[in-house]
Every structure is written in C-alpha cells, then in structure tokens.
Design a protein around this motif. Sequence first.
Motif, short mmCIF file in Angstrom:
data_model
loop_
_atom_site.label_atom_id
_atom_site.label_comp_id
_atom_site.label_asym_id
_atom_site.label_seq_id
_atom_site.Cartn_x
_atom_site.Cartn_y
_atom_site.Cartn_z
N ASP A 193 0.91 -1.08 -0.12
CA ASP A 193 -0.06 -0.17 -0.08
C ASP A 193 0.95 1.20 0.11
OD1 ASP A 193 -1.61 2.18 0.57
OD2 ASP A 193 -2.54 1.15 2.25
N PRO A 194 1.23 2.05 -1.21
CA PRO A 194 2.06 3.16 -1.23
C PRO A 194 1.41 4.33 -0.73
CG PRO A 194 0.86 2.68 -3.23
CD PRO A 194 0.35 1.51 -2.49
N LEU A 195 0.11 4.40 -0.32
CA LEU A 195 -0.26 5.61 0.05
C LEU A 195 -0.36 5.60 1.48
CD1 LEU A 195 -1.61 7.95 -1.51
CD2 LEU A 195 -3.87 7.02 -1.19
N TYR A 196 -0.95 4.54 2.25
CA TYR A 196 -1.24 4.67 3.57
C TYR A 196 -0.43 3.44 4.61
CZ TYR A 196 -4.45 8.43 2.77
OH TYR A 196 -5.01 9.80 2.57
N ALA A 197 0.15 2.81 3.59
CA ALA A 197 0.68 1.66 4.52
C ALA A 197 -0.05 0.94 5.21
CB ALA A 197 1.86 2.02 5.32
N GLY A 198 -1.19 0.61 4.77
CA GLY A 198 -2.33 -0.28 5.49
C GLY A 198 -3.16 0.36 6.42
N ASP A 199 -3.10 1.76 6.67
CA ASP A 199 -3.85 2.62 7.47
C ASP A 199 -5.27 2.90 7.18
OD1 ASP A 199 -5.03 4.41 9.37
OD2 ASP A 199 -3.06 5.21 9.82
N ALA A 251 -4.26 12.30 0.85
CA ALA A 251 -3.69 11.51 0.05
C ALA A 251 -2.98 12.04 -1.04
CB ALA A 251 -5.17 10.98 -0.83
N ILE A 252 -1.49 11.60 -0.85
CA ILE A 252 -0.51 12.14 -1.45
C ILE A 252 0.31 10.74 -1.78
CG2 ILE A 252 1.36 13.51 -1.94
CD1 ILE A 252 0.12 15.54 0.26
N LEU A 253 0.53 10.29 -3.32
CA LEU A 253 1.44 9.34 -3.42
C LEU A 253 2.72 9.91 -3.42
CD1 LEU A 253 1.64 6.32 -4.29
CD2 LEU A 253 1.59 6.99 -6.63
N LYS A 254 3.59 9.71 -2.41
CA LYS A 254 4.98 10.56 -2.32
C LYS A 254 6.00 9.62 -3.17
CE LYS A 254 3.74 13.09 1.97
NZ LYS A 254 4.20 13.43 3.24
N TYR A 255 6.33 10.36 -4.15
CA TYR A 255 7.33 9.88 -4.94
C TYR A 255 8.59 9.52 -4.04
CZ TYR A 255 4.42 11.12 -8.99
OH TYR A 255 3.18 11.36 -9.83
N THR A 256 9.49 8.52 -4.67
CA THR A 256 10.89 8.34 -4.26
C THR A 256 11.65 8.48 -5.71
OG1 THR A 256 10.85 5.95 -4.51
CG2 THR A 256 10.14 6.59 -2.53
N THR A 257 13.02 8.27 -5.15
CA THR A 257 13.89 8.42 -6.63
C THR A 257 14.43 7.12 -6.80
OG1 THR A 257 15.79 8.89 -4.91
CG2 THR A 257 14.83 10.80 -5.81
N THR A 258 13.72 6.13 -6.38
CA THR A 258 13.95 4.72 -6.88
C THR A 258 12.68 3.96 -7.12
OG1 THR A 258 14.06 3.96 -4.66
CG2 THR A 258 15.90 4.68 -5.21
N LEU A 259 13.01 3.03 -8.13
CA LEU A 259 11.74 2.39 -8.72
C LEU A 259 11.04 1.55 -7.55
CD1 LEU A 259 13.47 1.24 -12.08
CD2 LEU A 259 11.62 2.73 -11.89
#
Length: 482
Positions: A193-199, A251-259
Amino acid sequence: MKKIKIFTLTALAASCLATTSCTKDFEELNTNPNETAAARPASLLAPALHDVVTRNNNRALRLNNELMQVHVTILDSDEIHRYVVRPGESDYMWNNWYLQRTNFVDIYNNALITQQKSFMGIGLILDVWVTSQITDMFGDVPYSQANKGREGNLQPKFDSQELIYRDLFAKLEEANALLAANEAMKNDEKALDPLYAGDIAKWRKFGNSLYLRLLMRVSGKAEMNAAAKIKEIVETNASFYPIFANNEESAILKYTTTLPLVSAFTNMRDYDFNGSHGLSDFFVNNLNNMGDPRITRWATLHGASYLGIPSGYVPGNVPERQSSYHLDLKNEPLLGNIINYAEVQFILAEAALRGYISGTPSTYYNRGVNAAITMWGLEVPAGHLAKPEVALNEGGDFEAQLGQIMLQKYYTLFFTDFQQWHEFRRTGHPVLPIGAGVRNDGKMPARFRYPVYVQSLNGTNYSAAVAAMGGDDINTKVWWNK
C-alpha cells in the motif's frame, strides 16, 4: 497489472486438439494449481495507483497548467494556452484512465470473493476517483457497461453524467461503511500500500474527503441535494464520515527517487520539464503580492526577482522566458497529490459561504491557507493571514469572497491532475486574464472531445451520447456545469 499466462503447446496437447475426446480436459491440463485465478487485490494497488498519478502529472504539465496559466509555452506552435485543444489530446487520458479503472474494479471484485472488506472499500474509492476524472473531462461516458471486455462487451453504452455521479456517491457510501469495520491488512499487504501503508482509518478519510470534493462539484444541481449531504458529513453525522484532520492524512502518493515509485518527470529532459515554457505572470504575480513562501519552492529567480510572462500572447510575439519551474520539482514527492487537507478546508470554506454548513468561512479558509503552506515544509510568515491580499474579506460580496477562496485553492491544486480546470469551469474562479492571441472566442474550453477512434469503434453509442449532450465540442458544457 494483470499477468498474461502463456502456455506451451506440447505435442500431446496439439494431438488432443484434433479429437473431441481429449479437448474436454485441455483447460484443466493447462491450469497451474499453484496460482490463483484472480490477482490479489494488494498486488494491483500500487502499480495502478502509481500509473494514474504519474500520467495525471504528465498531462497536468502538458495541458492543465497551460490552460490554467500556471505556465506559458514559448513554442509558438503550441496553442493550448490560446484555448485550442485538438481531438488527439483526448486519447492519452481516455485510454489510461479506463485501463486502470479495470484494475480498480478488479481490486473490489477480487476482494469481494475473499470478503476482504478493506480492499473492497479501497477498490471502490479508487474506482470513484478515476471515474470522476473521466466524466468530469468528457461528460457522458461509458460506465455501467464499461470495462467489461472480458465479458464480450466491446461497445458499451454511454451513461449520463448525472447517473454516473449518483452511482459514484453510492459507491462512496458503501466504501465508508466497509472501511468502518477497520479490518486490518496483513503485514505483507501493508507493504504493498504506497499511500497509507495499510492505515484503514486514513483510507476512510480519503474516501469521505473525495466525497466532499465531488458533492461540491455537483452542488449547483438541486436534484442532487448535495448541500444536505455536505452538512451531514461535516456536522450532523460527522463521526460516521471522518475526513482529513491534518496534512499528514492527505492522499499524496509520495514519490521516491528509486523504482517503482518514481515521478513522471524523473527521466524527462530538463528542457522538456522547464525549458520550453515559463511561469505565467498571473501565477507569479499573485504569489508575489501575497508574499507566499511557496514561490521559493516552485519558481526560479530571474535575476533577483520572480517574474512571469503573459499567457495567450499574439502568435509571433513570443515573450522572453523568465522564472520557470525549479528542477527540484522533477522528483518532488508532493507532486503525487491526489487530494489534501488544505483542499478540504477550502471546500468547507465555500460550503460555509454558501450556507451549507455552520461556522464562518474565514475559519476554514484560514486553516486552508496555513495548511497549504506548511504542507510544503515552509513556515507561515508572521501576520500572513492579516495581509490585505490574503485576509478573507467577509464583508465583501459573495463573488469576491468566493474568488479569494478559489484563488487559494488554485495554488493548493498545483499539479493535481485537472482539478484547477474543473474548479474554474464550475465557479469561474480564479479570474484569468485573457490575452490578445486567445482563440475560441476567448472562452475557456468546457470539456475535451471524445477520442476520434471511439466514433468508428463505438459509433452508435457515440452518436447517441453526442445527441444527448448537444454536440462533441470543446464548448459543450457537461451536466454539472449547465
């Protein structure tokens, strides 16, 4: 998102095809007993969500930010800032939104099989989110019969936008009830879950905050009774409809610099991101006048100042580019915004202004102004809310106050798909200057045309939809905007 299973046709299987006596067992022979027939809901979530957000960012840069005068092209052949939108622009959004809607619908359907209430709710919320983008852009679109190609329906009917919105609200009601069970994800599912890590509590707030956005969008249609529902969510039944309470719940899909969670712009050439256009004078001047510190995160200095260029300039009179986007924005985590706390506060400020809810508009407005700045990791300048350019003039007329609320909301929606444009179409705010080179009789496009190929592949249903809407034209208003 979906795994395509490729089976090896062995000599034995090939010989079986020649006889009716062994073909009856062929499907069973080619079924892997170690695989499930349907993808796990958790495995579909991150790829589909990331795809929609990054493609939205891509088109925010190309289309929304030109239409809404965030930036202005310095390529004289590009006429989007002059309100010229070619039919081919529609294909990218239509194709990808519908593609990922299939995955969101599958999250719900596959979770329904295993009775995973949390993933059922999440699937409904994301289905509503992407469907709202489709219908807000085009109007009447395939919905009830859409995304059913596997069932053989390749020519779905177009549903009216009113019926679509009614069903979207029903889905958000169902999602809220499902998530109220607070059924925990498994640890391996939380990691997907990239948005809320299951919260689950935050997913529920996301759904209800999205509900407020869409209720406000149709609030001009009396038959939707949106004002009463907004009041129920915010006041009379607030405990059953939790909404965002702070920036951290956004609700923010926080980007990272890695795939795999990289920005849409990570691999984009610097020139394509900020070299072929400059920030508009409308965008820059308002930030300057308000002393808004976000300009330091978004804009480059031109000499010692932040300066913009006019939108809608006459062909051949290309202005010299001045301030542009910070290159740091190419990998900015906050550009993965879907809907945030500050936006919700501005929705509530408008609701209070319209009398839908109690309280003073300035209460919500001030929270929104502060949150919009602190979300970007900046401090609110001393006395900021008291500045004449910022303070909500509650003694002013309705349109003046609405204009102030929508101007702040405009900046809060920075790089948030097409939300700035949708809100402008709904309210007429913020008031944008019209350049001398603007075409389309100086009118902001009211929708995008349907993709050209839809006319040939689904001609009968396309024609019926066009007749019902009043034409397939950029000036044909969608139902909630009439």
